[in-house]
Design an enzyme around this catalytic site. Structure first.
Site, PDB file in Angstrom:
ATOM      1  N   SER A  98      28.676 -77.335 -54.362  1.00 53.38           N
ATOM      2  CA  SER A  98      29.054 -77.335 -55.773  1.00 53.38           C
ATOM      3  C   SER A  98      27.922 -77.581 -56.752  1.00 53.38           C
ATOM      4  O   SER A  98      28.115 -77.440 -57.958  1.00 53.38           O
ATOM      5  CB  SER A  98      30.151 -78.378 -56.025  1.00 53.38           C
ATOM      6  OG  SER A  98      31.393 -77.901 -55.575  1.00 53.38           O
ATOM      7  N   SER A 124      31.392 -75.782 -58.066  1.00 57.69           N
ATOM      8  CA  SER A 124      32.265 -76.243 -59.132  1.00 57.69           C
ATOM      9  C   SER A 124      31.535 -76.843 -60.332  1.00 57.69           C
ATOM     10  O   SER A 124      32.122 -77.037 -61.401  1.00 57.69           O
ATOM     11  CB  SER A 124      33.229 -77.303 -58.572  1.00 57.69           C
ATOM     12  OG  SER A 124      32.535 -78.472 -58.156  1.00 57.69           O
ATOM     13  N   LYS A 184      29.100 -84.726 -65.116  1.00 55.25           N
ATOM     14  CA  LYS A 184      30.175 -83.835 -64.682  1.00 55.25           C
ATOM     15  C   LYS A 184      31.512 -84.558 -64.756  1.00 55.25           C
ATOM     16  O   LYS A 184      31.617 -85.741 -64.411  1.00 55.25           O
ATOM     17  CB  LYS A 184      29.896 -83.357 -63.250  1.00 55.25           C
ATOM     18  CG  LYS A 184      30.927 -82.368 -62.702  1.00 55.25           C
ATOM     19  CD  LYS A 184      30.559 -81.949 -61.290  1.00 55.25           C
ATOM     20  CE  LYS A 184      31.594 -81.029 -60.670  1.00 55.25           C
ATOM     21  NZ  LYS A 184      31.245 -80.632 -59.284  1.00 55.25           N
TER      22      LYS A 184
END
Length: 468
Positions: free
Chosen positions: A185, A161, A85
């Site tokens: 997230s 996210s 990520k």
């Protein structure tokens, strides 16, 4: 670049790929080529990658292939494709965190602990997956990379996210996805994308540099299978002196006992945690999934952990103060490059006093003690992961209030630092995935993984190999 290779390899788990390497039925190069071809076919629609480095990945795959041929793989994940990520550092690649406010003109010469462990163990790093700007909201869009889309319905968000990681896991863009979770997230996009999302206890996987959200921030896994998440935890839960909060090494293999089942475990089910409102269709799917745990031999009862009120104000105080501090590290002209919603969060954070912050820390500690005490009576807690299926990708404000409405089951367990996972449990009538959250006592990742694995074996997870 056009790459052609056996497409079925893109749908294999990490453990399956390692077994195929060992038997020489395929190679890391073939697997990497297959995954890159699969990404090439679908990435223009889904937009899961902030950065994709095919040349570097193939070079790593060739080196791994040689090690396997010589019978000296570095680890069980040698040659397995993985992605990071874009909130986590990866040497040689910019880590822009979904933001135009980050200066790309930097050395980028350091790996985060998780990235370093994967690199040391021979994983094939594909690139960086997309994130909401600095991970601040439950949608998967940012000013820098635009909108990431849900593999099951491109009109919807995969959740945020870690939307890029979740979409990548669900589609087969690499079996190992390293993500983060500061308030849901990982678990939220796992539920919305139909992937397995696993948040270990805080500190189990070291992190560096320290996140602006401090001790709310967990390094996590998004995968297609429970066993792959345990394999990834084995790889990343290793010592790193750069993390002040890292737990001592557990000395265990997280795959050990994962297939032992849940017979006799005491499991509480809370459909609302005492304060959440859940869409009826989601609630029905969750209730049906909970029945499976009793059928698997656990003792399952309705029980709320007794949270007096929604702990969102606690989480928001700590997180908003962190965003305000983050903005203070930038010159004024860079602050204005952040999206308006994040600027508003920073503004609210600037109004938090030292006394407010200390009061939130004390309230957090009280909540954590209560939740930890609850687990002296219950081995596990089940809840919905989200209140709704994935919203549309466009046409939403995407503010902090909306994120909280979608994920009121997630942030309490960032506050308490407990391990928690989201498992796919089915689809709404509209064909959108729904997830069930499994929460364990602090430092008992093994119980969460065992329960998730037992459910997975009874109800194998469904995936897609194309964007719909």
């Amino acid at each position: 670049m056009s790459i052609t290779a056996a497409p079925d390899l893109s749908q294999r788990s990490a453990l399956e790929l390692a077994a195929l390497y060992r038997s020489r039925e395929t190679s890391p190069v073939e697997a990497t080529q297959a995954i890159l071809a699969h990404i090439e076919a679908h990435e223009p629609v889904v937009n899961a990658f902030a950065l994709l480095d095919a040349e570097s990945a193939l070079a790593a795959a060739r080196a791994s292939e040689q090690r396997w041929l010589e019978g000296r793989p570095l680890s069980p994940i040698d040659g397995v494709p993985a992605a990071i990520k874009d909130l986590l550092l990866a040497k040689g690649w910019p880590t822009l965190r979904g933001s135009r406010a980050v200066n790309p003109d930097q050395p980028w010469d350091e790996d985060s602990p998780a990235t370093a462990r994967l690199r040391e163990q021979g994983a094939v790093l594909l690139g960086k997956t997309t994130t909401a700007e600095f991970g601040w909201k439950a949608l998967a869009d940012s000013p820098l990379t635009g909108i990431t889309r849900n593999p099951w319905n491109r009109l919807h968000t995969p959740g945020g996210s870690s939307g890029g990681s979740a979409a990548a896991a669900a589609l087969g863009f690499g079996p190992l996805q390293v993500a983060t979770d500061g308030g849901g997230s990982t678990r939220l996009p796992a539920a919305h994308s139909g992937a397995f999302g696993f948040k270990p206890s805080f500190g189990r996987v070291p992190g560096y540099p320290a996140a602006h959200t401090g001790t709310l921030f967990h390094i996590t896994a998004l995968t297609r299978t429970v066993r792959d998440a345990a394999l990834l935890l084995n790889a990343t839960a290793q010592p790193d002196l750069r993390d002040f909060h890292a737990l001592p090494p557990s000395g265990r293999d997280w795959l050990d006992g994962i297939d032992d089942g849940i017979k006799g475990l005491r499991i509480a089910f809370s459909p609302d945690l005492g304060y959440a409102t859940v869409d009826p269709e989601v609630a029905a799917l969750v209730a049906r999934a909970v029945q499976s745990f009793a059928e698997l031999g656990a003792v399952v009862d309705l029980a709320n952990p007794g949270i007096a009120a929604d702990p969102l104000p606690i989480h928001r105080t700590l997180a908003n103060a962190g965003v305000a501090r983050l903005f203070e590290t930038w010159p004024v002209e860079r602050r204005l490059l952040a999206e308006p919603g994040l600027q508003a969060v920073a503004e609210r954070g600037r109004s938090i006093t030292g006394a407010d912050f200390v009061a939130a820390v004390q309230a957090r500690e009280a909540l954590a003690r209560q939740l930890w005490a609850f687990h002296t009576r219950w081995d596990l807690l089940l809840t919905p992961t989200t209140t709704t299926a994935a919203p549309l990708a466009e046409g939403h404000v995407g503010d902090a209030a909306q994120s909280a409405q979608i994920s009121p089951f997630a942030y309490p367990f960032n506050l308490s630092q407990q391990p928690a996972a989201s498992v796919p449990i089915g689809f709404t009538r509209a064909g959108l995935p729904v997830g069930l959250q499994i929460v364990g006592p602090r430092h008992r990742e093994d119980l969460v993984l065992r329960a998730a694995r037992a459910f997975e074996q009874r109800h194998p997870f469904a995936f897609t190999d194309t964007v719909r």
